[in-house]
Design a protein around this motif. Structure first.
Motif, mmCIF file in Angstrom:
data_model
loop_
_atom_site.group_PDB
_atom_site.id
_atom_site.type_symbol
_atom_site.label_atom_id
_atom_site.label_comp_id
_atom_site.label_asym_id
_atom_site.label_seq_id
_atom_site.Cartn_x
_atom_site.Cartn_y
_atom_site.Cartn_z
ATOM 1 N N ILE A 223 0.888 -0.628 -0.168
ATOM 2 C CA ILE A 223 -0.092 -0.370 -0.086
ATOM 3 C C ILE A 223 0.983 1.483 -0.090
ATOM 4 O O ILE A 223 1.598 1.124 0.987
ATOM 5 N N LYS A 224 0.326 2.315 -0.296
ATOM 6 C CA LYS A 224 1.395 3.539 -0.264
ATOM 7 C C LYS A 224 0.497 4.076 0.763
ATOM 8 O O LYS A 224 -0.763 4.482 1.600
ATOM 9 N N SER A 232 -8.358 1.530 4.990
ATOM 10 C CA SER A 232 -8.611 1.212 7.020
ATOM 11 C C SER A 232 -10.117 1.478 6.719
ATOM 12 O O SER A 232 -10.768 0.371 7.478
ATOM 13 N N VAL A 233 -10.476 2.366 6.449
ATOM 14 C CA VAL A 233 -11.893 2.865 6.298
ATOM 15 C C VAL A 233 -13.010 1.467 5.642
ATOM 16 O O VAL A 233 -13.916 0.757 6.596
ATOM 17 N N LYS A 234 -12.755 1.309 4.301
ATOM 18 C CA LYS A 234 -13.240 0.654 3.807
ATOM 19 C C LYS A 234 -13.296 -0.918 4.497
ATOM 20 O O LYS A 234 -14.484 -1.607 4.933
ATOM 21 N N SER A 235 -12.337 -1.443 5.138
ATOM 22 C CA SER A 235 -11.681 -2.826 5.953
ATOM 23 C C SER A 235 -12.984 -2.970 7.091
ATOM 24 O O SER A 235 -13.680 -3.889 7.203
ATOM 25 N N CYS A 310 -12.165 -8.046 13.348
ATOM 26 C CA CYS A 310 -10.434 -7.644 12.194
ATOM 27 C C CYS A 310 -9.717 -6.847 13.543
ATOM 28 O O CYS A 310 -10.594 -6.139 14.366
ATOM 29 N N VAL A 311 -8.649 -7.394 13.496
ATOM 30 C CA VAL A 311 -7.227 -6.292 13.138
ATOM 31 C C VAL A 311 -7.000 -6.399 12.505
ATOM 32 O O VAL A 311 -6.343 -6.909 11.542
ATOM 33 N N ILE A 312 -6.102 -4.834 12.758
ATOM 34 C CA ILE A 312 -5.292 -3.748 11.024
ATOM 35 C C ILE A 312 -4.277 -3.138 11.805
ATOM 36 O O ILE A 312 -4.473 -3.078 12.867
ATOM 37 N N HIS A 313 -2.808 -3.323 11.330
ATOM 38 C CA HIS A 313 -2.263 -3.275 11.086
ATOM 39 C C HIS A 313 -1.304 -1.908 11.029
ATOM 40 O O HIS A 313 -1.369 -1.766 9.835
ATOM 41 N N TYR A 314 -2.159 -1.100 11.816
ATOM 42 C CA TYR A 314 -1.775 0.473 10.313
ATOM 43 C C TYR A 314 -0.305 0.790 10.163
ATOM 44 O O TYR A 314 -0.142 1.191 9.760
ATOM 45 N N LEU A 342 -1.322 -3.107 6.732
ATOM 46 C CA LEU A 342 -0.361 -2.642 5.414
ATOM 47 C C LEU A 342 1.262 -2.059 5.513
ATOM 48 O O LEU A 342 1.260 -1.474 6.291
ATOM 49 N N VAL A 343 0.959 -2.835 4.764
ATOM 50 C CA VAL A 343 2.542 -2.845 4.228
ATOM 51 C C VAL A 343 3.427 -1.534 3.296
ATOM 52 O O VAL A 343 3.146 -1.697 2.392
#
Length: 462
Positions: A223-224, A232-235, A310-314, A342-343
Motif C-alpha cells: 500500500i501507498k 482502513s475505512v473500507k475494511s 478484524c485487527v489492522i496493523h496500521y 498495511l505494508v
C-alpha cells in the motif's frame, strides 16, 4: 459438574457468586483455586479472558486478613491502568459484602483519593508498579503486612520494563508472602521471577502455550502511505467490530480524526489520555457505542473485549511477539477473524522476518477490502439519546392530539398559552400591558392605557 463449593470456597461467597450470575467455574479456576486456598505458590500460564481474575480473586477474599491503616494485607500487581481498574470492578462487589475494601492505584490520577483510601485501610490493593513505588516513597503505605501477592500478566510487565520495580516491591514485603503468578507465556524473565521468589510452586498450564495463528486469516497488503486511511475505512465497514493499532499517540489521534470525518464511529486509546478519558473510550467500545478502537500497544494485552472480527496493523509491530499480542484480539473462543497488515515499500523486509518468526508464509498482495466477508454490526445508541427518545415517545403517547402552539384549530395548553389566554380576557388590566407588542406605537398605546386606567385617576388626599 464441579461447583465453587467443591474448590474450597465458603458458602456465603458461593451464594454471592450465584446472585451475580456466576454458577460454574472455568478451567483455570478449577485448577488454581484449591492450591491457592491451601497457601501454596502458583505459577499459571493462561491466556487473557480465561477467568484468571476470579481464580486469584476468590482466594484473596477468603483468606485476606483485616487491614490496618496504610497496611494492606493482599497485593495484586498489574501492568496497565485498564487492567487494574478491570480487576477492581470484578472484586469490589464481592469483597464489599464481607466488609473488605478493594483499592486500585495507578498513574494519571490524583494522589489524594488514593492516599485517603490507604489511610482508611484496604485489604486488597490492586496497583501498577510505578505508582505503588511513588506512594511507598511518600510513606503513604507499607507492605510489611502483605501475606499474598499476585502478579497478573507477568510477561507483559517484563515487556514494559517493570521487572526491577516488581522485584523491589516483592522484597519490600515483610515476611515471604504467598505468590500467585499468572502469565500468557513463561519466557526467560518470568522464569527468573519463579526461581527467585517462589517456593516449589504449583505449575498450571491452560490452553495452548502460544497464541494460535492458524485460527485467523492473515492478509499483507502492499500500500501507498496516502491509501492507508481509505483502505482502513473500507475494511472496517466490511468487517465490523475492529481494532486498529498505531505506533504513536499522534498517529492514533490523526487517524481517528480522519476516520471520523469519513463517518466511522470510533474510540481512541493511548497513554496520553487521562484515566477518565481512557475509561470512557473503553466503555464506549466495549458497550457497542463505537465500532472501531484505534490504539497504541497499551491495549494489545489485558483488555478482554469479545466479538472482534478484524485487527489492522496500521503501523508495523516491533517484533513477532507484538504481532502475536495484537493479532490475538481476534479469533478468540473458537471464533474466526482476519488480521490485516498495511505494508509500505520499505516495511516488506520487516514483515518477512515477522512471518518467519511467527510461523506463517503469506504473499504480499494488492489491497482488496471489498473481498472481506461482510459482518453486520449495529451501533448501540448512547444512553442519553435513548432516554430522550423514550421520553419524547411517552410524551406523544400521553398527548396524541397535541400540536405545535401555533398549529391551526388547536388550543395552546402550555403554561405560556394559558397565561396569554387568561390575560387576554382582561384587556384593560395592567397585567396585560407587558403582553403588548413593543415598539414606538406600542409604547404610546401602553402610555395611554396607563393614563386611562381607573386606578391611576385617583386624586391624592389633601
Amino acid at each position: 459438574m464441579v461447583r465453587f463449593s467443591d474448590l474450597g470456597i465458603g458458602q456465603d461467597l458461593v451464594q454471592t457468586l450465584w446472585e451475580e450470575g456466576i454458577r460454574e467455574p472455568f478451567e483455570v479456576q478449577i485448577e488454581a483455586i484449591p492450591p491457592a486456598m491451601d497457601g501454596k505458590d502458583i505459577c499459571c500460564r493462561a491466556p487473557t479472558g480465561s477467568g484468571k481474575t476470579l481464580a486469584f480473586g476468590l482466594p484473596l477474599i477468603e483468606r485476606a486478613s483485616k487491614a490496618e491503616s496504610q497496611r494492606p494485607t493482599s497485593l495484586v500487581l498489574t501492568p496497565t491502568r485498564e487492567l487494574a481498574e478491570q480487576i477492581r470492578n470484578v472484586l469490589d462487589p464481592l469483597a464489599s459484602r464481607y466488609g473488605m475494601d478493594v483499592l486500585s492505584v495507578y498513574g494519571g490520577t490524583s494522589y489524594g483519593k488514593q492516599r485517603t483510601g490507604l489511610d482508611r485501610g484496604v485489604e486488597i490493593l490492586v496497583a501498577c508498579p510505578g505508582r505503588l513505588l511513588d506512594l511507598m516513597e511518600k510513606r503513604a503505605l507499607t507492605l510489611e503486612d502483605v501475606e499474598i501477592i499476585v502478579l497478573d500478566e507477568a510477561d507483559r510487565m517484563a515487556d514494559m520494563g517493570f521487572m526491577e520495580p516488581v522485584c523491589d516491591i516483592i522484597e519490600s514485603c515483610g515476611e515471604k508472602p504467598q505468590m500467585i503468578l499468572f502469565s500468557a507465556t513463561l519466557d526467560d524473565d518470568v522464569s527468573r521471577l519463579v526461581e527467585m521468589y517462589q517456593n516449589d510452586p504449583e505449575m498450571i498450564g491452560i490452553g495452548p502455550e502460544e497464541i494460535s495463528m492458524d485460527s485467523m486469516e492473515h492478509l499483507f497488503w502492499k500500500i501507498k502511505p496516502y491509501q492507508k486511511t481509505e483502505v482502513s475505512v473500507k475494511s472496517v465497514k466490511r468487517a465490523g467490530r475492529s481494532i486498529i493499532f498505531c505506533r504513536t499517540r499522534r498517529g492514533v489521534d490523526r487517524l481517528g480524526d480522519e476516520m471520523q470525518e469519513m463517518g466511522v464511529e470510533l474510540s481512541t486509546l493511548h497513554g496520553g489520555l487521562n484515566q477518565r478519558q481512557r475509561d470512557r473510550a473503553m466503555s464506549k467500545f466495549a458497550s457497542g457505542r463505537s465500532m472501531v478502537l484505534i490504539a497504541t500497544d497499551v491495549a494489545a494485552r489485558g483488555i478482554d473485549v469479545e466479538g472482534i472480527n478484524c485487527v489492522i496493523h496500521y503501523d508495523p509491530p516491533d517484533d513477532a511477539k507484538v504481532y502475536k499480542h495484537r493479532s490475538g484480539r481476534t479469533a478468540r473462543a473458537g471464533s474466526t477473524g482476519v488480521v490485516i497488515s498495511l505494508v509500505k515499500g520499505n516495511e516488506k523486509r520487516r514483515y518477512d522476518r515477522i512471518q518467519k518468526e511467527v510461523g506463517i508464509k503469506k504473499r504480499f498482495s494488492e489491497p482488496h477490502p471489498d473481498d472481506l466477508e461482510k459482518k453486520e454490526f449495529k451501533l448501540v445508541e448512547p444512553r442519553s439519546k435513548r432516554v430522550k427518545n423514550r421520553s419524547n415517545q411517552n410524551h406523544n403517547q400521553r398527548n396524541p392530539r397535541r400540536r405545535d402552539r401555533r398549529g391551526r384549530g388547536q388550543s395552546d395548553n402550555s403554561k405560556r398559552g394559558k397565561r396569554k389566554k387568561r390575560y387576554s380576557r382582561q384587556n384593560d388590566s395592567p397585567r396585560n400591558w407587558g403582553e403588548e407588542k413593543r415598539g414606538r406605537k406600542g409604547r404610546k398605546k401602553r402610555r395611554g392605557a396607563r393614563r386611562s386606567h381607573p386606578g391611576n385617576n385617583r386624586r391624592r388626599s389633601e
